[in-house]
Design an enzyme around this catalytic site. Structure first.
Site, PDB file in Angstrom:
ATOM      1  N   GLU A 113      28.368  24.402  52.550  1.00 37.13           N
ATOM      2  CA  GLU A 113      29.434  25.397  52.643  1.00 37.13           C
ATOM      3  C   GLU A 113      29.293  26.255  53.904  1.00 37.13           C
ATOM      4  O   GLU A 113      30.292  26.722  54.457  1.00 37.13           O
ATOM      5  CB  GLU A 113      29.431  26.315  51.406  1.00 37.13           C
ATOM      6  CG  GLU A 113      30.117  25.741  50.167  1.00 37.13           C
ATOM      7  CD  GLU A 113      29.220  24.857  49.313  1.00 37.13           C
ATOM      8  OE1 GLU A 113      28.056  24.611  49.704  1.00 37.13           O
ATOM      9  OE2 GLU A 113      29.687  24.389  48.253  1.00 37.13           O
ATOM     10  N   ASP A 120      38.985  36.633  31.945  1.00 35.42           N
ATOM     11  CA  ASP A 120      38.950  35.635  33.009  1.00 35.42           C
ATOM     12  C   ASP A 120      40.312  35.388  33.644  1.00 35.42           C
ATOM     13  O   ASP A 120      41.310  35.969  33.251  1.00 35.42           O
ATOM     14  CB  ASP A 120      38.353  34.333  32.446  1.00 35.42           C
ATOM     15  CG  ASP A 120      37.321  33.767  33.398  1.00 35.42           C
ATOM     16  OD1 ASP A 120      37.630  33.648  34.589  1.00 35.42           O
ATOM     17  OD2 ASP A 120      36.213  33.433  32.942  1.00 35.42           O
TER      18      ASP A 120
HETATM   19  C1  LIG Z   1      36.645  35.083  41.864  1.00 36.42           C
HETATM   20  C2  LIG Z   1      36.078  33.771  41.447  1.00 36.42           C
HETATM   21  C3  LIG Z   1      35.151  33.692  40.424  1.00 36.42           C
HETATM   22  C4  LIG Z   1      34.598  32.483  40.032  1.00 36.42           C
HETATM   23  N1  LIG Z   1      33.683  32.464  39.014  1.00 36.42           N
HETATM   24  C5  LIG Z   1      33.098  31.290  38.687  1.00 36.42           C
HETATM   25  C6  LIG Z   1      32.089  31.252  37.683  1.00 36.42           C
HETATM   26  O1  LIG Z   1      31.728  32.263  37.096  1.00 36.42           O
HETATM   27  N2  LIG Z   1      31.522  30.047  37.387  1.00 36.42           N
HETATM   28  C7  LIG Z   1      31.890  28.891  38.025  1.00 36.42           C
HETATM   29  O2  LIG Z   1      31.325  27.848  37.738  1.00 36.42           O
HETATM   30  N3  LIG Z   1      32.865  28.891  38.962  1.00 36.42           N
HETATM   31  C8  LIG Z   1      33.465  30.070  39.310  1.00 36.42           C
HETATM   32  N4  LIG Z   1      34.435  30.083  40.273  1.00 36.42           N
HETATM   33  C9  LIG Z   1      34.854  28.810  40.903  1.00 36.42           C
HETATM   34  C10 LIG Z   1      33.822  28.311  41.872  1.00 36.42           C
HETATM   35  O3  LIG Z   1      33.502  29.284  42.811  1.00 36.42           O
HETATM   36  C11 LIG Z   1      34.315  27.052  42.582  1.00 36.42           C
HETATM   37  O4  LIG Z   1      34.524  26.058  41.613  1.00 36.42           O
HETATM   38  C12 LIG Z   1      33.358  26.553  43.650  1.00 36.42           C
HETATM   39  O5  LIG Z   1      33.922  25.436  44.298  1.00 36.42           O
HETATM   40  C13 LIG Z   1      32.009  26.195  43.092  1.00 36.42           C
HETATM   41  O6  LIG Z   1      31.139  25.792  44.124  1.00 36.42           O
HETATM   42  P1  LIG Z   1      30.349  24.414  44.001  1.00 36.42           P
HETATM   43  O7  LIG Z   1      31.395  23.342  44.060  1.00 36.42           O
HETATM   44  O8  LIG Z   1      29.440  24.398  45.185  1.00 36.42           O
HETATM   45  O9  LIG Z   1      29.628  24.434  42.712  1.00 36.42           O
HETATM   46  C14 LIG Z   1      34.995  31.303  40.677  1.00 36.42           C
HETATM   47  C15 LIG Z   1      35.937  31.365  41.704  1.00 36.42           C
HETATM   48  C16 LIG Z   1      36.481  32.574  42.093  1.00 36.42           C
HETATM   49  C17 LIG Z   1      37.481  32.598  43.205  1.00 36.42           C
HETATM   50 MN   LIG Z   2      29.178  22.941  46.728  1.00 35.67          MN
END
Ligand SMILES: Cc1cc2nc3c(=O)[nH]c(=O)nc-3n(C[C@H](O)[C@H](O)[C@H](O)COP(=O)(O)O)c2cc1C
Ligand SMILES: [Mn+2]
Length: 508
Positions: free
Chosen positions: A259, A308
């Site tokens: 990222e 949420d």
């Molecule tokens: C404000 C906000 C809060 C979020 N909270 C969560 C969370 O609590 N748990 C989760 O799994 N994804 C959450 N997400 C979504 C993840 O950030 C998103 O799926 C991201 O791509 C995850 O990164 P990864 O693919 O590297 O795991 C949230 C997104 C936003 C915009």
């Molecule tokens: Mn990722």
């Protein structure tokens, strides 16, 4: 020049009239949320043209004002650290964050790289050099010191209650860090991941770690646990960086794609990374606040409930615990946060940017895709409308399956496929044409698969059914032998003759 840090972005927002300072004391427990909600409702009302019905998603929420201004609460109750919220709550601010005049600009840049073909001759190779050099310049750069370590607190001096952490909604299980960048390392490849996963505050030095089961942080946790169930993994959390870096944590990019590299691409300058004080991870040197610590692989605790982005409370569940051993920060940091809730909220604009930025990537894999739309009410995982150029029988069903196997689009509960000539950003047109095109028994495709953890209607958590609607014109080769009617449109000749008549009719 990319934004040096969050504070430079704040200065820019202020200069652009996009930020309001709140000097009075406001409680991060519930009151901040209510202030943000009121301004958001006000901005959406103001954006609706006179005489038109409020119609929350199309014009008004993507509209020019978004959810009202970014807010800098200078005196949040119980903390000496100012709080920034709604920083990304409009398309204009999303563009300011990425320093572009439209989100399509980013999409075009991505397309430029995707189109790079294998060079044929020497001339081709030379032509490609600038692009390759540009690619090289996106890689994160390690630096020895960073503003994020101006102040260092370890052990007993660590206290999460120093920060104005929100309790967002009345039935929330507690206070939650809502805008973190959670850094972990793949225990097998050593590759970095950054995810935005909410963190519930349990006490001065412990939080929850809400990485949902399909997310990359959770995968790192599982892989480490397989090897050594009694062990722990290092985790560091950065809060408040330059905007492109801050937003990179929510991007749905493939596992093992860094990222921070992507953030470098977005800001057109490498992200500078500094080594943590107490673990082996690196974090953005420009962060306002960094929490360093670890997650035990054999330890879980009840997390939630949490109001949420579905507009409902997500239920309690078991998640790992994050133990904070060290906090580093700037001398005068600003705490970046956001609130999710009934759509549209600030995260809608983040999701909207994702939709626009990644469209060329989808098109590259599936060239028949003309456009996609995710209305705010569909909260990303409930509804995706896809326009395709249909070329063969069953094409719409193939696209549904493509969506259900494409990264985080796998969560999409309802996929609606229409022909390329439907304006999928005009939801009235979509409803009209989709319903006209359906023979429900024939055109609904059910499937089973992984569901978003937040889907409270699924039969069990994380697993359930999906529905695709094939709302394309049906072909004889698909067994539809009736003629398909033309859409009604006035002919150009008549339009022109009425243009000439118009003044004399005195109807304006
Ligand atoms: C404000 C906000 C809060 C979020 N909270 C969560 C969370 O609590 N748990 C989760 O799994 N994804 C959450 N997400 C979504 C993840 O950030 C998103 O799926 C991201 O791509 C995850 O990164 P990864 O693919 O590297 O795991 C949230 C997104 C936003 C915009
Ligand atoms: Mn990722």
């Amino acid at each position: 020049m990319a934004y040096r840090d969050l504070q430079e972005f704040i200065a820019r927002l202020e200069k652009e009239g996009e930020l309001r300072r709140v000097r009075s004391e406001v409680d991060p427990v519930l009151e901040v949320t209510e202030v943000v909600q009121r301004l958001g409702r006000e901005a959406r009302r103001a954006a609706i043209p006179q005489g038109q019905k409020p119609h929350s998603s199309a014009g008004s929420s993507v509209g020019p004002k978004g959810l009202g201004p970014a807010l800098l609460f200078e005196s949040p109750k119980g903390s000496r650290i100012p709080l920034l919220i709604n920083a990304f709550g409009s398309v204009r601010r999303m563009c300011l964050a990425f320093e572009v005049s439209g989100l399509d600009e980013i999409a075009e840049r991505i397309q430029g790289f995707l189109k790079m073909e294998t060079p044929q001759g020497l001339v081709d190779k030379i032509k490609m050099l600038p692009k390759l050099a540009e690619l090289g310049s996106f890689f994160p750069k390690s630096v020895r010191t960073g503003d994020c370590q101006e102040v260092v607190r370890k052990g007993k001096d660590v206290n999460l209650f120093d920060f104005p952490i929100l309790k967002c909604w009345p039935q929330d299980g507690g206070r939650f860090i809502t805008f973190p960048l959670v850094f972990t390392k793949n225990p097998e490849t050593g590759k970095r991941n950054v995810g935005m996963y909410r963190m519930q505050i349990y006490d001065m030095r412990t939080t929850g770690m809400h990485w949902q089961t399909q997310k990359h942080g959770a995968e790192h946790f599982r892989r480490a646990r397989e090897k050594n169930p009694e062990g722990r993994i290092p985790v560091s959390v950065a809060i408040g960086t330059d905007p492109a870096t801050a937003l990179s944590g929510m991007l749905p990019i493939p596992p093992d794609l860094d990222e921070m590299m992507f953030a470098g691409f977005l800001r057109r300058e490498p992200v500078e990374m500094v080594g943590c004080q107490t673990n082996e991870l690196e974090v953005p040197a420009n962060a306002e606040i960094v929490l360093e610590g670890y997650v035990n692989l054999n330890e879980m605790q009840t997390e939630g409930p949490f109001g949420d982005h579905t507009g409902f409370y997500s239920l309690e569940g078991d998640y790992p615990l994050f133990h904070v051993e060290c906090i580093t920060q700037k001398k005068d940091p600003i705490y970046l946060t956001t609130v999710v809730g009934p759509p549209p909220q600030e995260d809608f604009y983040m999701g909207h940017a994702v939709e626009r930025i990644f469209l060329p990537v989808m098109k590259m894999q599936y060239p028949e895709i003309v456009d996609v739309a995710m209305p705010a009410e569909g909260i990303f995982h409930n509804l995706m409308i896809v326009a395709i150029r249909k070329s063969y029988p069953g094409h719409a069903r193939k696209v549904m399956n493509a969506i259900w196997s494409l990264g985080q689009a796998m969560f999409t509960k309802v996929v609606v496929v229409v022909d390329h000539d439907v304006d999928i950003h005009d939801y009235s047109e979509v409803v009209w044409k989709v319903l006209c095109a359906l023979d429900p028994e024939r055109d609904v495709q059910f499937s089973l698969g992984p569901m978003d953890t937040l889907d409270h209607a699924a039969r069990v958590q994380d697993f359930g059914s999906k529905m695709g609607l094939d709302a394309t014109r049906k072909w004889a080769s698909e067994g539809f032998t009736r003629p398909w009617p033309d859409e009604i449109r006035m002919d150009e000749m008549t339009k022109k003759s009425v243009d000439k008549l118009w003044k004399n009719l005195s109807l304006d």
